[in-house]
Design an enzyme around this catalytic site. Structure first.
Site, short mmCIF file in Angstrom:
data_model
loop_
_atom_site.label_atom_id
_atom_site.label_comp_id
_atom_site.label_asym_id
_atom_site.label_seq_id
_atom_site.Cartn_x
_atom_site.Cartn_y
_atom_site.Cartn_z
N LYS A 122 -10.25 -3.54 -3.99
CA LYS A 122 -11.12 -2.37 -3.95
C LYS A 122 -10.57 -1.21 -4.76
O LYS A 122 -11.29 -0.37 -5.21
CB LYS A 122 -11.26 -1.91 -2.50
CG LYS A 122 -12.23 -2.75 -1.72
CD LYS A 122 -12.31 -2.28 -0.29
CE LYS A 122 -13.22 -3.21 0.49
NZ LYS A 122 -13.08 -3.09 1.91
N LYS B 21 -4.85 -9.91 -6.99
CA LYS B 21 -6.04 -10.02 -6.15
C LYS B 21 -7.16 -9.10 -6.64
O LYS B 21 -6.89 -8.00 -7.10
CB LYS B 21 -5.65 -9.60 -4.72
CG LYS B 21 -6.60 -10.10 -3.66
CD LYS B 21 -6.19 -9.63 -2.27
CE LYS B 21 -6.71 -8.25 -1.99
NZ LYS B 21 -6.91 -7.92 -0.58
N LYS C 85 0.82 -1.22 0.00
CA LYS C 85 0.00 0.00 0.00
C LYS C 85 0.85 1.26 0.00
O LYS C 85 0.47 2.27 -0.59
CB LYS C 85 -0.96 0.01 1.21
CG LYS C 85 -2.11 -0.97 1.03
CD LYS C 85 -3.25 -0.69 1.99
CE LYS C 85 -4.39 -1.66 1.74
NZ LYS C 85 -5.43 -1.59 2.76
#
Ligand code: TYM
Length: 332
Positions: A197, A194, A111
């Site tokens: 979002k 993955k 992130k």
């Protein structure tokens, strides 16, 4: 006593990965455990959020829990910021968590990306808050998707560190519950990434509020390889897109991966995709529709969350006071 704690971040676009990796399993577990299901709004703030959207997404996740089949009477549903013990315990834990443990967290590295110096302290400390979420209730079991495994190992390490520091067996070591055939739902456009979002490519991810046509279209456009459907589980190893779609089908129909592979062995992908679109649109149509209806009913959702926060506080309060006593914090 067995108690479950789990949560979802209200960051928008509740997706198929959240549903299959977590929520669908919660629905099954709710009958056998005392369950606390949280909407982790403080975790969402580790990256910038539009205030109005954060509020709307908090209600949306609560609506998703109920629409998916979590009974708000039997289980506790609440938003994290309503119970101040989460941040209080997180501070105490941050005082006994070595930096080395946090430096290992792969999700932070992903992130924060290349600009690590600019990443917020909250993003770095996030797994400590997550440990506090779970241990504030002395939860014994935590049903999550595969991506949360490392955070749960850290929660166990922190529980152990507290117990050792104060020389008692106070916190349980929470057990991850990662099960089913869709513990890691991948992007529909790239079977090695993955389903996430923040993925900007819309066709990569199925949202729970997508229309039936949209769901079917995303499935039809999903990337596949040129071979026919796999004949055996072993073949899935190097066919990530096929493995992902078969795992989704198996999870949605409550069949094993093996049965699902057998059922479609040697067929063309287009036939399989039509079958997958059929089962996906039925389940998602039901949940998505109910979610839309519930999230518009602010009075109902807010009532569920208020009652949930009171019930959560009733469990957390006494545990936090015990922690204060153990730690030596004076309550004059
Ligand atoms: P979050 O909000 O990213 O995801 C919520 C749940 O969905 C699962 N999940 C997936 N499962 C399978 N495939 C995917 N592609 C996929 N994407 C997400 C996640 O594993 C998770 O179970 N840190 C947590 C929230 C949290 C929490 C907690 C969870 C905060 N405190 C305490 C359990 C206990 C998170 O960011 O989940």
């Amino acid at each position: 006593m067995n108690r479950i704690f789990s949560g979802v971040q209200p960051t928008g676009n509740f997706h198929l990965g959240n549903y299959l990796g977590a929520l669908r399993n919660w629905v099954k577990l709710q009958h056998d455990y005392e369950c606390i299901f949280c909407i982790v709004d403080l975790h969402a703030l580790t990256v910038p959020q539009d205030p109005k959207e954060l509020t709307a997404h908090t209600r949306e996740v609560a609506a998703a829990y109920i629409a998916a089949g979590i009974d708000p009477e039997k289980n506790i549903i609440f938003n994290q910021s309503r119970v101040p013990g989460h941040t209080q315990l997180a501070w105490l834990f941050s005082c006994l968590t070595p930096l080395g443990w946090l430096n290992r967290m792969t999700q932070f590295k992903e992130k924060a990306g290349k600009h690590r110096e600019n990443a917020g302290l909250g993003l770095y400390a996030y797994p400590v808050l997550m440990a506090a979420d779970i241990l504030l209730y002395k939860a014994t079991h935590v049903p999550v998707g595969e991506d949360q495994k490392q955070h749960l190992e850290l929660a166990r390490d922190i529980a152990g560190a507290f117990n050792r520091r104060y020389g008692r067996d106070f916190f349980p070591l929470p057990e991850p519950q990662i099960f089913g055939t869709a513990t890691r739902v991948m992007s529909l456009r790239d079977g090695t990434k993955k389903m996430s979002k923040s993925d900007p490519s819309d066709y990569s991810r199925i949202n729970m509020t997508d229309s039936a046509e949209m769901v079917a279209q995303k499935i039809r456009k999903a990337k596949t390889d040129p071979k026919p459907m796999p004949e055996s589980l072993a073949e899935l190893e190097d066919r990530p897109e096929a493995a992902n779609l078969l795992g989704i089908y198996a999870a949605l129909t409550d069949h094993s991966l093996e049965e699902t592979v057998r059922r479609f062995a040697g067929k063309g992908f287009s036939e399989f995709k039509e079958a997958l679109a059929d089962v996906a649109t039925v389940t998602l149509g039901r949940i998505g529709g109910e979610m839309q209806r519930l999230k518009a009913d602010h009075a109902y959702i807010d009532g569920v969350l208020r009652r949930g926060a009171e019930r959560a506080e009733a469990i957390a309060g006494p545990i936090l006071r015990e922690v204060e006593d153990i730690t030596g914090l004076l309550r004059p």
